[in-house]
Design a protein around this motif. Structure first.
Motif, PDB file in Angstrom:
ATOM      1  N   UNK A  30      -6.898 -12.155   8.535  1.00  0.00           N
ATOM      2  CA  UNK A  30      -6.821 -13.612   8.669  1.00  0.00           C
ATOM      3  C   UNK A  30      -8.166 -14.280   8.382  1.00  0.00           C
ATOM      4  N   UNK A  31      -8.151 -15.240   7.442  1.00  0.00           N
ATOM      5  CA  UNK A  31      -9.338 -16.013   7.038  1.00  0.00           C
ATOM      6  C   UNK A  31     -10.441 -15.150   6.437  1.00  0.00           C
ATOM      7  N   UNK A  32     -10.106 -13.898   6.026  1.00  0.00           N
ATOM      8  CA  UNK A  32     -11.130 -13.002   5.486  1.00  0.00           C
ATOM      9  C   UNK A  32     -10.783 -12.492   4.096  1.00  0.00           C
ATOM     10  N   UNK A  33      -9.725 -13.044   3.486  1.00  0.00           N
ATOM     11  CA  UNK A  33      -9.323 -12.585   2.151  1.00  0.00           C
ATOM     12  C   UNK A  33      -9.506 -13.714   1.142  1.00  0.00           C
ATOM     13  N   UNK A  34     -10.087 -13.369  -0.004  1.00  0.00           N
ATOM     14  CA  UNK A  34     -10.287 -14.376  -1.048  1.00  0.00           C
ATOM     15  C   UNK A  34      -8.983 -14.743  -1.747  1.00  0.00           C
ATOM     16  N   UNK A  35      -8.006 -13.839  -1.725  1.00  0.00           N
ATOM     17  CA  UNK A  35      -6.738 -14.096  -2.418  1.00  0.00           C
ATOM     18  C   UNK A  35      -5.578 -13.761  -1.481  1.00  0.00           C
ATOM     19  N   UNK A  36      -4.364 -14.133  -1.889  1.00  0.00           N
ATOM     20  CA  UNK A  36      -3.182 -13.957  -1.046  1.00  0.00           C
ATOM     21  C   UNK A  36      -2.799 -12.487  -0.911  1.00  0.00           C
ATOM     22  N   UNK A  37      -2.072 -12.180   0.155  1.00  0.00           N
ATOM     23  CA  UNK A  37      -1.728 -10.773   0.424  1.00  0.00           C
ATOM     24  C   UNK A  37      -0.385 -10.680   1.138  1.00  0.00           C
ATOM     25  N   UNK A  38       0.275  -9.551   0.923  1.00  0.00           N
ATOM     26  CA  UNK A  38       1.444  -9.152   1.696  1.00  0.00           C
ATOM     27  C   UNK A  38       1.155  -7.762   2.242  1.00  0.00           C
ATOM     28  N   UNK A  39       2.033  -7.263   3.103  1.00  0.00           N
ATOM     29  CA  UNK A  39       1.766  -6.029   3.848  1.00  0.00           C
ATOM     30  C   UNK A  39       2.931  -5.049   3.670  1.00  0.00           C
ATOM     31  N   UNK A  40       2.597  -3.798   3.355  1.00  0.00           N
ATOM     32  CA  UNK A  40       3.574  -2.706   3.378  1.00  0.00           C
ATOM     33  C   UNK A  40       3.667  -2.141   4.790  1.00  0.00           C
ATOM     34  N   UNK A  41       4.888  -1.740   5.195  1.00  0.00           N
ATOM     35  CA  UNK A  41       5.055  -0.888   6.363  1.00  0.00           C
ATOM     36  C   UNK A  41       5.163   0.563   5.917  1.00  0.00           C
ATOM     37  N   UNK A  42       5.070   1.486   6.868  1.00  0.00           N
ATOM     38  CA  UNK A  42       5.123   2.905   6.530  1.00  0.00           C
ATOM     39  C   UNK A  42       6.346   3.596   7.115  1.00  0.00           C
ATOM     40  N   UNK A  43       6.854   4.579   6.370  1.00  0.00           N
ATOM     41  CA  UNK A  43       7.920   5.478   6.842  1.00  0.00           C
ATOM     42  C   UNK A  43       7.281   6.835   7.110  1.00  0.00           C
ATOM     43  N   UNK A  44       7.220   7.219   8.378  1.00  0.00           N
ATOM     44  CA  UNK A  44       6.612   8.494   8.767  1.00  0.00           C
ATOM     45  C   UNK A  44       7.494   9.175   9.817  1.00  0.00           C
ATOM     46  N   UNK A  45       7.357  10.498   9.993  1.00  0.00           N
ATOM     47  CA  UNK A  45       8.161  11.202  11.003  1.00  0.00           C
ATOM     48  C   UNK A  45       7.924  10.622  12.401  1.00  0.00           C
ATOM     49  N   UNK A  46       9.019  10.551  13.166  1.00  0.00           N
ATOM     50  CA  UNK A  46       8.928  10.105  14.553  1.00  0.00           C
ATOM     51  C   UNK A  46       8.913   8.600  14.745  1.00  0.00           C
ATOM     52  N   UNK A  47       8.998   7.843  13.651  1.00  0.00           N
ATOM     53  CA  UNK A  47       8.883   6.391  13.779  1.00  0.00           C
ATOM     54  C   UNK A  47      10.060   5.659  13.098  1.00  0.00           C
ATOM     55  N   UNK A  48      11.191   6.339  12.975  1.00  0.00           N
ATOM     56  CA  UNK A  48      12.349   5.676  12.352  1.00  0.00           C
ATOM     57  C   UNK A  48      12.743   4.411  13.115  1.00  0.00           C
ATOM     58  N   UNK A  49      12.571   4.430  14.447  1.00  0.00           N
ATOM     59  CA  UNK A  49      12.949   3.276  15.270  1.00  0.00           C
ATOM     60  C   UNK A  49      12.049   2.062  15.023  1.00  0.00           C
ATOM     61  N   UNK A  50      10.932   2.258  14.326  1.00  0.00           N
ATOM     62  CA  UNK A  50      10.007   1.139  14.055  1.00  0.00           C
ATOM     63  C   UNK A  50      10.368   0.378  12.779  1.00  0.00           C
ATOM     64  N   UNK A  51      11.268   0.913  11.966  1.00  0.00           N
ATOM     65  CA  UNK A  51      11.531   0.285  10.661  1.00  0.00           C
ATOM     66  C   UNK A  51      12.130  -1.111  10.805  1.00  0.00           C
ATOM     67  N   UNK A  52      13.121  -1.273  11.662  1.00  0.00           N
ATOM     68  CA  UNK A  52      13.755  -2.592  11.813  1.00  0.00           C
ATOM     69  C   UNK A  52      12.769  -3.613  12.397  1.00  0.00           C
ATOM     70  N   UNK A  53      12.018  -3.285  13.457  1.00  0.00           N
ATOM     71  CA  UNK A  53      11.010  -4.244  13.934  1.00  0.00           C
ATOM     72  C   UNK A  53       9.978  -4.627  12.871  1.00  0.00           C
ATOM     73  N   UNK A  54       9.531  -3.662  12.071  1.00  0.00           N
ATOM     74  CA  UNK A  54       8.582  -3.983  10.995  1.00  0.00           C
ATOM     75  C   UNK A  54       9.216  -4.911   9.967  1.00  0.00           C
ATOM     76  N   UNK A  55      10.461  -4.661   9.628  1.00  0.00           N
ATOM     77  CA  UNK A  55      11.202  -5.537   8.715  1.00  0.00           C
ATOM     78  C   UNK A  55      11.235  -6.954   9.280  1.00  0.00           C
ATOM     79  N   UNK A  56      11.574  -7.077  10.555  1.00  0.00           N
ATOM     80  CA  UNK A  56      11.675  -8.404  11.180  1.00  0.00           C
ATOM     81  C   UNK A  56      10.313  -9.092  11.270  1.00  0.00           C
ATOM     82  N   UNK A  57       9.247  -8.285  11.341  1.00  0.00           N
ATOM     83  CA  UNK A  57       7.891  -8.845  11.418  1.00  0.00           C
ATOM     84  C   UNK A  57       7.362  -9.310  10.062  1.00  0.00           C
TER      85      UNK A  57
END
Length: 456
Positions: A119-146
């Protein structure tokens, strides 16, 4: 009668790269948007006028594959220095990968830490990737919603053995993750190399004391890329998951993905400037600054990649900017040196210089690869990726008649190693504009303020 200064800025007399044509046009901007395109726009109606005579005006690059290592590893590369290099390189939007920051972006809490760092530290616009890793399948939907743009997974080891680091997927996680991601209508981006193949070959090379750059290349053959591509395509066919294959290094890899698309699969492919500019011979010459995975291939493979690009089989070109401190590039053997090419600042100059100036490929095709293709694939096309009325006023101005040799002092990234230092680049970026505001100019350098915003 029109009000004086009804436009904020007019760029006049530039050669403008549109979706299907290249022509002399003036561009009128208001409140960060393109509002007029035409010949001989009235300069008296604008608060500011830029004469782009002799310059080519293209949509700013959208670099969908960038590793800025905050939170946690800002001493590698942070949002300030990484986005500075991107701005100087004609990139106006980037998508930050979920590694190698600590924690990696595999939970909403980690994503919030990353967004706070940006925040306020990038010269240009940005978007964010989430990660798919073992043990974190339950995090995919919250990351999508975020608000992540999509998800990234590694089919081979990412290379960092520490407990907190990003991990490669096992087959169960890959299959189940694809089911969830398909239901979210998101894209899964994949680093496609077969871990059983590359791990076994790498260990065998080490055991034999074969530790040179060419031994490293031999340990990660094209068949390892093809096996992973085909396994992922098979899973995606069963689950309906949309796929994006990152940094594909071989013509055969592109062809496998093209054939899947022709069967009706929702799949795209990127390659990177290093596979189009460098070969495994350069690895001996340049050392670990040119080490990456998949590795550089031979000159014949490089020419085949240019051929499939000319045929329209590649969807986009991304930097895979993967920086690290210089000391991590220094090791007793090539296998132990950190793999990753720091090239964010050079992508546009390399691809336009080699692709258009030297090889004569159309600027419309190269703009598709650098800007509009990425925008469409990742849902940014409403505002980004193209010079047209209603789009964000994101531009790069390029002098196609000026070549120069890249030197260390030209680089804005935190650690000044690049395999392109000492190489002649066959065009020169003069300025970069984000939503109508100049963020970089060749002589003046970077803007004082950082205008980059999170693009959800």
């Amino acid at each position: 009668m029109a009000e004086h200064n009804e436009l904020d800025l007019i760029i006049k007399n530039g050669t403008v790269v549109l979706r299907d044509e290249v022509r002399m046009l003036d561009i009128g901007m208001k409140a960060g948007k393109i509002v007029q395109l035409g010949e001989e726009l009235n300069a008296d109606r604008a608060a500011s006028v830029l004469d782009a005579s002799g310059l080519t005006v293209m949509a700013g690059m959208i670099d969908v594959h960038v590793h800025l290592n905050e939170p946690g590893l800002g001493d590698w590369e942070g949002f300030v220095t990484g986005s500075a290099a991107l701005a100087a390189g004609g990139c106006t939007t980037y998508i930050d990968m979920p590694l190698n920051g600590i924690p990696p972006t595999v939970t909403v809490s980690a994503m919030e830490q990353k967004l706070a760092a940006a925040k306020d530290r990038s010269y240009v616009d940005y978007a964010i990737w989430g990660g798919l890793v073992p043990g974190k399948l339950h995090e995919l939907i919250p990351l999508h919603e975020a608000g992540v743009v999509g998800f990234k997974a590694f089919m081979s080891s990412p290379g960092d053995p520490s407990e907190d680091a990003f991990r490669e997927v096992d087959d169960y996680t890959l299959l189940e993750g694809m089911k969830i991601i398909a239901g979210l209508n998101k894209v899964l981006a994949l680093h496609a190399e077969s871990e059983p193949i590359v791990a076994k070959l790498g260990n065998a090379m080490r055991a034999l004391g074969k530790l040179t750059p060419s031994d490293y290349v031999a340990s990660r053959p094209i068949i390892a890329e093809l096996e992973a591509i085909n396994r992922a395509l098979f899973y995606a066919e069963q689950t309906g998951c949309a796929l994006h294959f990152v940094h594909i290094s071989s013509e055969a890899g592109v062809q496998a993905i093209t054939e899947a698309r022709e069967r009706g699969m929702n799949v795209t492919v990127e390659t990177c400037p290093h596979y189009l500019m460098l070969t495994e011979v350069d690895l001996d010459r340049k050392g670990a600054a040119a080490k990456c995975s998949p590795p550089l291939r031979d000159a014949d493979e490089r020419e085949k990649l240019w051929k499939v690009i000319a045929e329209g089989a590649v969807d986009m070109i991304s930097s895979d900017h993967s920086p690290c401190p210089v000391a991590m590039k220094e090791a007793d053997n090539f296998f132990d040196a950190w793999g990753g090419i720091a090239g964010a600042q050079s992508s546009v100059e390399l691809i336009i210089g080699e692709g258009h100036v030297k090889r004569g490929l159309p600027l419309t095709l190269l703009s598709e690869l650098l800007a509009s293709g990425p925008a469409r694939r990742f849902g940014l096309q409403a505002a980004k990726g193209e010079i047209r009325i209603g789009a964000d006023a994101d531009f790069v101005l390029i002098d196609l008649n000026k070549s120069y040799v890249l030197e260390e002092q030209h680089l804005y990234q935190k650690h000044k190693h690049s395999p392109y230092i000492g190489e002649e680049l066959h065009c020169k970026i003069k300025a970069t504009y984000l939503r109508g505001e100049r963020v970089y100019e060749e002589t003046a350098g970077l803007s004082e303020s950082k205008q980059g915003q999170w693009v959800k």
